[in-house]
Motif scaffolding. Structure first.
Motif, PDB file in Angstrom:
ATOM      1  N   ASP A 216       0.660  -1.147  -0.021  1.00  0.00           N
ATOM      2  CA  ASP A 216      -0.044   0.004   0.017  1.00  0.00           C
ATOM      3  C   ASP A 216       1.044   1.291   0.059  1.00  0.00           C
ATOM      4  O   ASP A 216       1.984   1.182   0.436  1.00  0.00           O
ATOM      5  N   GLY A 217       0.395   2.526  -0.439  1.00  0.00           N
ATOM      6  CA  GLY A 217       0.995   3.823  -0.312  1.00  0.00           C
ATOM      7  C   GLY A 217       1.608   4.053  -1.570  1.00  0.00           C
ATOM      8  O   GLY A 217       2.226   5.222  -1.633  1.00  0.00           O
ATOM      9  N   HIS A 218       1.469   3.385  -2.684  1.00  0.00           N
ATOM     10  CA  HIS A 218       2.030   3.803  -4.111  1.00  0.00           C
ATOM     11  C   HIS A 218       0.839   4.519  -5.117  1.00  0.00           C
ATOM     12  O   HIS A 218       1.281   4.949  -5.941  1.00  0.00           O
ATOM     13  N   ALA A 219      -0.273   4.405  -4.548  1.00  0.00           N
ATOM     14  CA  ALA A 219      -1.318   4.983  -5.398  1.00  0.00           C
ATOM     15  C   ALA A 219      -1.005   6.634  -5.951  1.00  0.00           C
ATOM     16  O   ALA A 219      -0.612   7.486  -4.853  1.00  0.00           O
ATOM     17  N   GLY A 220      -1.027   6.682  -7.302  1.00  0.00           N
ATOM     18  CA  GLY A 220      -0.703   8.092  -7.728  1.00  0.00           C
ATOM     19  C   GLY A 220       0.769   8.375  -7.748  1.00  0.00           C
ATOM     20  O   GLY A 220       1.240   9.432  -8.350  1.00  0.00           O
ATOM     21  N   ALA A 221       1.714   7.589  -7.203  1.00  0.00           N
ATOM     22  CA  ALA A 221       3.208   7.772  -7.334  1.00  0.00           C
ATOM     23  C   ALA A 221       3.772   7.812  -8.543  1.00  0.00           C
ATOM     24  O   ALA A 221       3.395   6.869  -9.385  1.00  0.00           O
ATOM     25  N   VAL A 222       4.779   8.483  -8.770  1.00  0.00           N
ATOM     26  CA  VAL A 222       5.558   8.343 -10.182  1.00  0.00           C
ATOM     27  C   VAL A 222       7.033   8.250  -9.491  1.00  0.00           C
ATOM     28  O   VAL A 222       7.619   9.017  -9.028  1.00  0.00           O
ATOM     29  N   HIS A 223       7.538   7.066  -9.719  1.00  0.00           N
ATOM     30  CA  HIS A 223       8.941   6.355  -9.211  1.00  0.00           C
ATOM     31  C   HIS A 223       9.751   6.610 -10.250  1.00  0.00           C
ATOM     32  O   HIS A 223       9.948   5.853 -11.277  1.00  0.00           O
ATOM     33  N   GLU A 224      10.719   7.575  -9.989  1.00  0.00           N
ATOM     34  CA  GLU A 224      11.902   7.823 -11.340  1.00  0.00           C
ATOM     35  C   GLU A 224      12.936   6.848 -10.678  1.00  0.00           C
ATOM     36  O   GLU A 224      13.578   7.456  -9.848  1.00  0.00           O
ATOM     37  N   VAL A 225      13.318   5.907 -11.533  1.00  0.00           N
ATOM     38  CA  VAL A 225      14.528   5.045 -11.028  1.00  0.00           C
ATOM     39  C   VAL A 225      15.517   4.941 -11.869  1.00  0.00           C
ATOM     40  O   VAL A 225      15.500   4.578 -13.148  1.00  0.00           O
ATOM     41  N   THR A 226      16.963   5.003 -11.306  1.00  0.00           N
ATOM     42  CA  THR A 226      18.245   5.126 -12.061  1.00  0.00           C
ATOM     43  C   THR A 226      19.035   4.142 -11.155  1.00  0.00           C
ATOM     44  O   THR A 226      18.744   3.903 -10.144  1.00  0.00           O
ATOM     45  N   GLY A 227      20.370   4.078 -11.554  1.00  0.00           N
ATOM     46  CA  GLY A 227      21.425   3.425 -11.128  1.00  0.00           C
ATOM     47  C   GLY A 227      22.136   4.653 -10.051  1.00  0.00           C
ATOM     48  O   GLY A 227      21.762   5.517 -10.306  1.00  0.00           O
ATOM     49  N   PRO A 228      23.258   4.375  -9.570  1.00  0.00           N
ATOM     50  CA  PRO A 228      23.650   5.262  -8.617  1.00  0.00           C
ATOM     51  C   PRO A 228      24.363   6.260  -9.237  1.00  0.00           C
ATOM     52  O   PRO A 228      24.778   7.400  -8.321  1.00  0.00           O
ATOM     53  N   ARG A 229      25.017   5.976 -10.434  1.00  0.00           N
ATOM     54  CA  ARG A 229      25.934   7.140 -10.975  1.00  0.00           C
ATOM     55  C   ARG A 229      25.788   7.127 -12.471  1.00  0.00           C
ATOM     56  O   ARG A 229      25.747   6.098 -13.013  1.00  0.00           O
ATOM     57  N   PRO A 230      25.857   8.334 -13.214  1.00  0.00           N
ATOM     58  CA  PRO A 230      25.993   8.332 -14.648  1.00  0.00           C
ATOM     59  C   PRO A 230      27.458   7.755 -15.097  1.00  0.00           C
ATOM     60  O   PRO A 230      28.228   8.086 -14.607  1.00  0.00           O
ATOM     61  N   LEU A 231      27.260   7.164 -16.208  1.00  0.00           N
ATOM     62  CA  LEU A 231      28.342   6.817 -17.057  1.00  0.00           C
ATOM     63  C   LEU A 231      28.142   7.258 -18.461  1.00  0.00           C
ATOM     64  O   LEU A 231      27.091   7.076 -18.941  1.00  0.00           O
ATOM     65  N   THR A 232      29.231   7.536 -19.073  1.00  0.00           N
ATOM     66  CA  THR A 232      29.059   7.659 -20.729  1.00  0.00           C
ATOM     67  C   THR A 232      29.033   6.445 -21.170  1.00  0.00           C
ATOM     68  O   THR A 232      29.416   5.350 -20.621  1.00  0.00           O
ATOM     69  N   PHE A 233      28.676   6.047 -22.598  1.00  0.00           N
ATOM     70  CA  PHE A 233      28.636   4.933 -23.319  1.00  0.00           C
ATOM     71  C   PHE A 233      30.083   4.389 -23.152  1.00  0.00           C
ATOM     72  O   PHE A 233      30.229   3.127 -22.948  1.00  0.00           O
ATOM     73  N   ALA A 234      31.032   5.247 -23.468  1.00  0.00           N
ATOM     74  CA  ALA A 234      32.236   4.742 -23.505  1.00  0.00           C
ATOM     75  C   ALA A 234      32.875   4.161 -22.139  1.00  0.00           C
ATOM     76  O   ALA A 234      33.724   3.179 -22.217  1.00  0.00           O
ATOM     77  N   GLU A 235      32.433   5.019 -21.241  1.00  0.00           N
ATOM     78  CA  GLU A 235      32.859   4.457 -19.821  1.00  0.00           C
ATOM     79  C   GLU A 235      32.150   3.091 -19.443  1.00  0.00           C
ATOM     80  O   GLU A 235      32.836   1.943 -18.864  1.00  0.00           O
ATOM     81  N   ALA A 236      30.850   2.863 -20.040  1.00  0.00           N
ATOM     82  CA  ALA A 236      30.124   1.539 -19.893  1.00  0.00           C
ATOM     83  C   ALA A 236      30.876   0.647 -20.632  1.00  0.00           C
ATOM     84  O   ALA A 236      31.065  -0.901 -20.049  1.00  0.00           O
ATOM     85  N   ALA A 237      31.408   1.029 -21.832  1.00  0.00           N
ATOM     86  CA  ALA A 237      32.169   0.063 -22.583  1.00  0.00           C
ATOM     87  C   ALA A 237      33.300  -0.475 -21.872  1.00  0.00           C
ATOM     88  O   ALA A 237      33.814  -1.627 -21.936  1.00  0.00           O
ATOM     89  N   ALA A 238      34.135   0.529 -21.080  1.00  0.00           N
ATOM     90  CA  ALA A 238      35.348   0.299 -20.466  1.00  0.00           C
ATOM     91  C   ALA A 238      34.879  -0.843 -19.326  1.00  0.00           C
ATOM     92  O   ALA A 238      35.847  -1.810 -18.981  1.00  0.00           O
ATOM     93  N   GLU A 239      33.889  -0.716 -18.619  1.00  0.00           N
ATOM     94  CA  GLU A 239      33.305  -1.556 -17.485  1.00  0.00           C
ATOM     95  C   GLU A 239      33.205  -2.817 -18.107  1.00  0.00           C
ATOM     96  O   GLU A 239      33.442  -4.055 -17.407  1.00  0.00           O
ATOM     97  N   ILE A 240      32.405  -3.050 -19.083  1.00  0.00           N
ATOM     98  CA  ILE A 240      32.177  -4.125 -19.796  1.00  0.00           C
ATOM     99  C   ILE A 240      33.482  -4.991 -20.017  1.00  0.00           C
ATOM    100  O   ILE A 240      33.602  -6.240 -19.777  1.00  0.00           O
ATOM    101  N   GLY A 241      34.172  -4.169 -20.769  1.00  0.00           N
ATOM    102  CA  GLY A 241      35.489  -4.873 -21.140  1.00  0.00           C
ATOM    103  C   GLY A 241      36.272  -5.456 -19.886  1.00  0.00           C
ATOM    104  O   GLY A 241      36.723  -6.434 -19.937  1.00  0.00           O
ATOM    105  N   ALA A 242      36.184  -4.691 -18.759  1.00  0.00           N
ATOM    106  CA  ALA A 242      37.075  -5.103 -17.555  1.00  0.00           C
ATOM    107  C   ALA A 242      36.488  -6.197 -17.207  1.00  0.00           C
ATOM    108  O   ALA A 242      37.123  -7.095 -16.538  1.00  0.00           O
TER     109      ALA A 242
END
Length: 283
Positions: A177-203
Motif C-alpha cells: 500500500d502507499g503507492h497510489a498516484g506515485a511516479v517513481h523515477e528509478v536510475t542507477g547510482p551514478r551516470p556513465l558515458t557509453f564509452a565508460e560503460a564499454a570500459a566496464e564491460i571490457g574489464a
C-alpha cells in the motif's frame, strides 16, 4: 508500508521481457498467483491484438503494464486508454505502469491510462533509465559480446539502471500500500558515458570492448541494413537521440526511497548477468 495479502491473481504483460520475467519470478516467489501474459505463453497477450487483452485481464486484481515497443511510440496513448478501460471494467484494483524517463510522449500515454482507469483503480508509474541489461540481453548485446557496439549517444552520460532493481520497485508498488498516484523515477547510482560503460564491460569480460558514437541517421541506416523497416528504424534512432541529449544525465534516489537500499551499480548488475559478458567470457 503494509503488504496486501488478499491478492488472487496478478497479470504481468510482456512477461518474457527484461522486467516482465523478473517481475513474474519475484511475484511467484511470494506465493502469488501470476498470470504471465505474452504472445506465445500460457496467457495469450499481444499489444498488437486487442482481442487478447480482455481475457487476460479477466479476474486479475493487480496488473503490471509494460507496453511494447515503447510508450513514446505512435499509437501508444490510444492503446493504453483502451487497455485502461478494459482493466477498470474487469475489476482491477491496482495497476503499475513501466514508463520511460524524460519521454514527453510517454507522459501522454501515462495520462491516457490514468484517465481511462478512473478514480476506482490505483495507478503507480515507474519511470526507468536505460537498462544495464541492454548490453547483455538487449539490442546492444551482440555488439558488446563481439567487442564493439555503435550507438547515437555521443559523450552523454546515462545513469544506467539494473532491470532487477526496476522489477523490485514494480513488485513493491504492486504488493504494498502507499503507492497510489506515485511516479517513481528509478536510475542507477551514478551516470556513465557509453564509452565508460564499454570500459566496464571490457574489464569484467577481460577483453577490450569499444563504443563507437554515430549519428541518429547513421544508426537508422544500420538498423535498416539489418532488416528493420525504414520508418521504424528512423523512429527508434530519433527516440534514442532525443533521450540521450543530456536531460536524463543525473541519478535519482527513486530505488532507495521505495526499497530502502541503494541501487545496484553498473558492474554489479553486469556481474550478475549470465552469458557472454560474464567474468572471463570470450566472444
Amino acid at each position: 508500508m503494509t503488504t496486501n495479502t488478499d491478492v488472487t491473481t496478478v497479470l504481468v504483460t510482456a512477461a518474457t521481457g527484461k522486467t516482465g520475467r523478473r517481475v513474474v519470478e519475484r511475484l511467484a516467489g511470494r506465493g502469488l498467483e501470476v498470470r504471465a501474459g505474452s504472445r506465445g505463453g500460457g496467457t495469450p497477450f499481444d499489444w498488437e491484438r486487442p482481442e487478447t487483452w480482455g481475457p487476460a485481464l479477466d479476474g486479475a486484481d493487480l496488473v503490471y503494464v509494460a507496453y511494447y515497443p515503447d510508450l513514446a511510440a505512435p499509437g501508444a496513448a490510444e492503446a493504453l486508454g483502451a487497455f485502461g478501460r478494459l482493466a477498470a471494467a474487469a475489476g482491477a484494483r491496482r495497476v503499475v505502469l513501466l514508463s520511460g524517463r524524460g519521454e514527453a510522449e510517454a507522459v501522454a500515454a501515462e495520462e491516457a491510462l490514468r484517465d481511462a482507469l478512473g478514480g476506482g483503480v490505483e495507478l503507480a508509474v515507474v519511470r526507468a533509465a536505460f537498462f544495464v541489461q541492454n548490453f547483455t540481453e538487449g539490442f546492444l548485446a551482440e555488439g558488446a559480446a563481439a567487442g564493439e557496439f555503435a550507438f547515437p549517444a555521443g559523450a552523454v552520460a546515462e545513469p544506467f539502471v539494473d532491470a532487477g532493481d526496476v522489477a523490485d520497485v514494480v513488485v513493491a508498488a504492486l504488493t504494498e500500500d502507499g503507492h497510489a498516484g506515485a511516479v517513481h523515477e528509478v536510475t542507477g547510482p551514478r551516470p556513465l558515458t557509453f564509452a565508460e560503460a564499454a570500459a566496464e564491460i571490457g574489464a569484467l569480460a577481460g577483453r577490450e570492448v569499444r563504443y563507437v558514437p554515430v549519428s541518429a541517421e547513421r544508426y537508422a541506416a544500420e538498423l535498416a541494413g539489418h532488416g528493420w523497416p525504414e520508418e521504424q528504424a528512423a523512429w527508434l534512432a530519433g527516440l534514442f537521440a532525443s533521450l540521450l541529449d543530456g536531460h536524463n544525465a543525473s541519478a535519482t534516489d527513486g530505488v532507495r526511497r521505495v526499497l530502502g537500499r541503494e541501487p545496484r551499480g553498473f558492474a554489479e548488475a553486469l556481474g550478475a548477468a549470465p552469458g557472454p559478458l560474464a567474468p572471463g567470457a570470450v566472444a
